[in-house]
Design an enzyme around this catalytic site. Structure first.
Site: not given
Ligand code: SAM
Length: 219
Positions: A60
């Site tokens: 992010s």
């Molecule tokens: N928090 C992160 C950072 O510090 O930059 C951003 C992560 S990214 C925008 C969103 C993440 O959510 C991805 O790595 C994706 O694989 C994960 N994701 C999507 N669906 C999910 C689920 N049901 N459970 C856990 N993680 C999930």
């Protein structure tokens, strides 16, 4: 060198009003964002934008991390649940704020990303305050509930019901919600009593989709 870029980015986020408190300023000045970014895009570590981390996922943008921390009013000693670890940057910033008495449980559905996040958190000294779990975060993490704060870093068609249930009374939850895969409205929810919530919109955002039982189906 990187430390100067970090201080400059934090100054810009302060001037723009994204960072409002000393605790968020200190945390974002302390956590080395470059350690949570793949080598091929490391030179953009202190540009205020999301960056690719593989598997079609992103880290992010720094202003979004600041918004999440400020709106949730994260404080020392809190127990936090993060859905969507990515490479672990947001979890590290939150861990810095909650301090040694607090803890962050962070759920990631892709094990490759979770492994990377664990390495990054260990190298930067945050691994004792962050537990990275590989699972479908849309069901939350009942074993450690209730939580003071819960935040979701991927967009869902609605706020997953288990997350609302696993929030403490008086607790706050932040999540992007929208009917299209890649554009959402960011909501902050305050749990007033069992089954009673106060909901406020923070405006439009663009997160990757939340894929799981209480999110979008896998394509
Ligand atoms: N928090 C992160 C950072 O510090 O930059 C951003 C992560 S990214 C925008 C969103 C993440 O959510 C991805 O790595 C994706 O694989 C994960 N994701 C999507 N669906 C999910 C689920 N049901 N459970 C856990 N993680 C999930």
């Amino acid at each position: 060198m990187m430390i100067n870029h970090r201080k400059e980015l934090v100054r810009r986020l302060l001037n723009a009003g994204y960072i409002r408190t000393d605790s968020v300023r200190r945390a974002m000045e302390s956590v080395p964002r470059e350690e949570f970014i793949p080598d091929n895009v490391k030179q953009y570590a202190y540009v205020d934008q999301p960056l690719p981390i593989g598997h079609g996922q992103t880290i992010s943008a720094p202003h979004m991390v600041a918004i999440i921390c400020e709106e949730l009013e994260i404080d020392e000693g809190m127990k936090i649940l993060e859905i969507g670890t990515g490479f672990g940057y947001n979890a590290a910033v939150v861990a810095d704020i909650v301090g040694k008495k607090g803890h962050v449980y962070s759920i990631e559905r892709l094990s490759d990303l979770a492994d990377k996040a664990r390495d990054n958190l260990k190298r930067t000294g945050y691994s004792d305050r962050v537990s990275v779990i590989v699972a479908d975060g849309t069901s939350g993490f009942k074993e450690e509930s209730p939580f003071d704060r819960i935040y979701v870093t991927a967009g869902a068609p609605d706020i997953p019901e288990p997350l609302k249930e696993q929030l403490k009374i008086g607790g706050k939850l932040l999540a992007p919600v929208g009917q299209s895969d890649f554009t959402q409205e960011l909501f902050i929810v305050e749990k007033k009593a069992q089954g009673k919530y106060k909901v406020r919109s923070l405006g439009g955002v663009a997160f990757v989709p939340l894929i799981g039982k209480h999110g979008w189906p896998e394509k």
